[in-house]
Scaffold this motif. Sequence first.
Motif, PDB file in Angstrom:
ATOM      1  N   GLY A 168      29.879  32.117  35.603  1.00 36.78           N
ATOM      2  CA  GLY A 168      31.100  32.855  35.325  1.00 36.78           C
ATOM      3  C   GLY A 168      30.703  34.274  34.978  1.00 36.78           C
ATOM      4  O   GLY A 168      29.678  34.490  34.311  1.00 36.78           O
ATOM      5  N   VAL A 191      32.260  38.656  34.415  1.00 34.35           N
ATOM      6  CA  VAL A 191      33.428  39.486  34.141  1.00 34.35           C
ATOM      7  C   VAL A 191      33.208  40.919  34.617  1.00 34.35           C
ATOM      8  O   VAL A 191      32.124  41.471  34.483  1.00 34.35           O
ATOM      9  CB  VAL A 191      33.792  39.459  32.632  1.00 34.35           C
ATOM     10  CG1 VAL A 191      32.690  40.047  31.766  1.00 34.35           C
ATOM     11  CG2 VAL A 191      35.126  40.144  32.370  1.00 34.35           C
ATOM     12  N   ARG A 198      36.116  30.376  31.748  1.00 28.06           N
ATOM     13  CA  ARG A 198      36.701  31.412  30.883  1.00 28.06           C
ATOM     14  C   ARG A 198      35.920  31.497  29.562  1.00 28.06           C
ATOM     15  O   ARG A 198      35.583  32.578  29.097  1.00 28.06           O
ATOM     16  CB  ARG A 198      38.176  31.093  30.637  1.00 28.06           C
ATOM     17  CG  ARG A 198      38.958  32.171  29.939  1.00 28.06           C
ATOM     18  CD  ARG A 198      40.422  31.760  29.829  1.00 28.06           C
ATOM     19  NE  ARG A 198      41.046  31.692  31.136  1.00 28.06           N
ATOM     20  CZ  ARG A 198      41.710  32.692  31.713  1.00 28.06           C
ATOM     21  NH1 ARG A 198      41.849  33.829  31.094  1.00 28.06           N
ATOM     22  NH2 ARG A 198      42.249  32.542  32.892  1.00 28.06           N
ATOM     23  N   LEU A 226      41.809  37.712  30.221  1.00 20.12           N
ATOM     24  CA  LEU A 226      41.004  37.583  31.434  1.00 20.12           C
ATOM     25  C   LEU A 226      41.894  37.237  32.618  1.00 20.12           C
ATOM     26  O   LEU A 226      42.748  36.354  32.519  1.00 20.12           O
ATOM     27  CB  LEU A 226      39.941  36.491  31.260  1.00 20.12           C
ATOM     28  CG  LEU A 226      38.781  36.805  30.336  1.00 20.12           C
ATOM     29  CD1 LEU A 226      37.963  35.539  30.080  1.00 20.12           C
ATOM     30  CD2 LEU A 226      37.911  37.898  30.920  1.00 20.12           C
ATOM     31  N   GLU A 227      41.698  37.935  33.714  1.00 23.82           N
ATOM     32  CA  GLU A 227      42.458  37.671  34.942  1.00 23.82           C
ATOM     33  C   GLU A 227      41.488  37.196  36.016  1.00 23.82           C
ATOM     34  O   GLU A 227      40.478  37.861  36.285  1.00 23.82           O
ATOM     35  CB  GLU A 227      43.187  38.936  35.398  1.00 23.82           C
ATOM     36  CG  GLU A 227      44.242  39.393  34.408  1.00 23.82           C
ATOM     37  CD  GLU A 227      44.932  40.693  34.819  1.00 23.82           C
ATOM     38  OE1 GLU A 227      44.585  41.262  35.880  1.00 23.82           O
ATOM     39  OE2 GLU A 227      45.814  41.134  34.067  1.00 23.82           O
ATOM     40  N   PHE A 228      41.793  36.072  36.623  1.00 27.20           N
ATOM     41  CA  PHE A 228      40.913  35.493  37.638  1.00 27.20           C
ATOM     42  C   PHE A 228      40.965  36.331  38.908  1.00 27.20           C
ATOM     43  O   PHE A 228      42.027  36.540  39.484  1.00 27.20           O
ATOM     44  CB  PHE A 228      41.348  34.052  37.929  1.00 27.20           C
ATOM     45  CG  PHE A 228      40.440  33.328  38.865  1.00 27.20           C
ATOM     46  CD1 PHE A 228      39.140  33.002  38.500  1.00 27.20           C
ATOM     47  CD2 PHE A 228      40.877  32.954  40.122  1.00 27.20           C
ATOM     48  CE1 PHE A 228      38.298  32.319  39.358  1.00 27.20           C
ATOM     49  CE2 PHE A 228      40.048  32.271  40.991  1.00 27.20           C
ATOM     50  CZ  PHE A 228      38.757  31.957  40.608  1.00 27.20           C
ATOM     51  N   TYR A 266      36.113  37.113  36.823  1.00 26.58           N
ATOM     52  CA  TYR A 266      37.307  37.536  36.106  1.00 26.58           C
ATOM     53  C   TYR A 266      37.279  39.048  35.931  1.00 26.58           C
ATOM     54  O   TYR A 266      36.212  39.654  35.869  1.00 26.58           O
ATOM     55  CB  TYR A 266      37.367  36.881  34.719  1.00 26.58           C
ATOM     56  CG  TYR A 266      37.539  35.395  34.772  1.00 26.58           C
ATOM     57  CD1 TYR A 266      38.804  34.817  34.673  1.00 26.58           C
ATOM     58  CD2 TYR A 266      36.452  34.547  34.923  1.00 26.58           C
ATOM     59  CE1 TYR A 266      38.977  33.447  34.724  1.00 26.58           C
ATOM     60  CE2 TYR A 266      36.612  33.170  34.982  1.00 26.58           C
ATOM     61  CZ  TYR A 266      37.870  32.636  34.879  1.00 26.58           C
ATOM     62  OH  TYR A 266      38.037  31.280  34.945  1.00 26.58           O
ATOM     63  N   THR A 267      38.445  39.637  35.835  1.00 24.11           N
ATOM     64  CA  THR A 267      38.553  41.037  35.441  1.00 24.11           C
ATOM     65  C   THR A 267      39.133  41.058  34.036  1.00 24.11           C
ATOM     66  O   THR A 267      39.798  40.116  33.600  1.00 24.11           O
ATOM     67  CB  THR A 267      39.447  41.849  36.398  1.00 24.11           C
ATOM     68  OG1 THR A 267      40.756  41.277  36.416  1.00 24.11           O
ATOM     69  CG2 THR A 267      38.865  41.872  37.796  1.00 24.11           C
ATOM     70  N   TYR A 268      38.886  42.154  33.341  1.00 20.60           N
ATOM     71  CA  TYR A 268      39.398  42.298  31.982  1.00 20.60           C
ATOM     72  C   TYR A 268      40.149  43.621  31.892  1.00 20.60           C
ATOM     73  O   TYR A 268      39.537  44.685  31.849  1.00 20.60           O
ATOM     74  CB  TYR A 268      38.263  42.257  30.956  1.00 20.60           C
ATOM     75  CG  TYR A 268      38.773  42.094  29.543  1.00 20.60           C
ATOM     76  CD1 TYR A 268      39.183  40.845  29.092  1.00 20.60           C
ATOM     77  CD2 TYR A 268      38.860  43.176  28.675  1.00 20.60           C
ATOM     78  CE1 TYR A 268      39.660  40.675  27.802  1.00 20.60           C
ATOM     79  CE2 TYR A 268      39.333  43.016  27.389  1.00 20.60           C
ATOM     80  CZ  TYR A 268      39.729  41.769  26.952  1.00 20.60           C
ATOM     81  OH  TYR A 268      40.208  41.587  25.682  1.00 20.60           O
TER      82      TYR A 268
END
Length: 150
Positions: free
Chosen positions: A6, A8, A42, A62-64, A85-87
Amino acid sequence: MAIRVGAVVLRNGEGDVLTVRKQGATLFQLPGGKPEGDETMRQTVVREAAEEVGVQLDPAQLEFLGDYTAQAANEPGHEVSGAIYTYPGELAEEFSPHSEIRELKWAHPVPGSPGYAPLLATRVFPALGRQERLEAVDAHSDFSALSDLS
C-alpha cells in the motif's frame, strides 16, 4: 505472485509528489510498504507514512487511486502490486526521512521519468495525469445546458 503493498501520494502546493529512497536502493518510490498482520491497505498506508516520513494521516481522507502492478524496484525478478491512495488533506507536519528511508525528493509526476521505481513511473504518474485531466474537464464543464433537454 506479486508482492502486495500500500502506498500514498502526498503532494505539495505545486503538485509535486513526495518520493522516498530506501537504504540500499537507487530508485525513488512512494511512501508505503507491506501490510503487517491483518492490516487493511488503508491502515498500512497510514502506518507506513508515519514510519517513513513522520506524517500522521487521517485515514478517512485517503482516496483510492487504483491498484497497479509493475516490476518490483528492489526485488529483482518479482512484481509489485500496489493499492495506491492519494491524500488531499492539508499536512501541517514537516516531512523527514525516518526508519529505512535515506532520502526524500519532490518529483514532478511525469510518466516514464528516470530514477523512479517502475510502479511509480509507469503506472502511478500516468494515473495522476489522467486524474488531473478529468478534474480539469469537470471544472470547466457547463452542465446547465443539459437541464434544458428535459
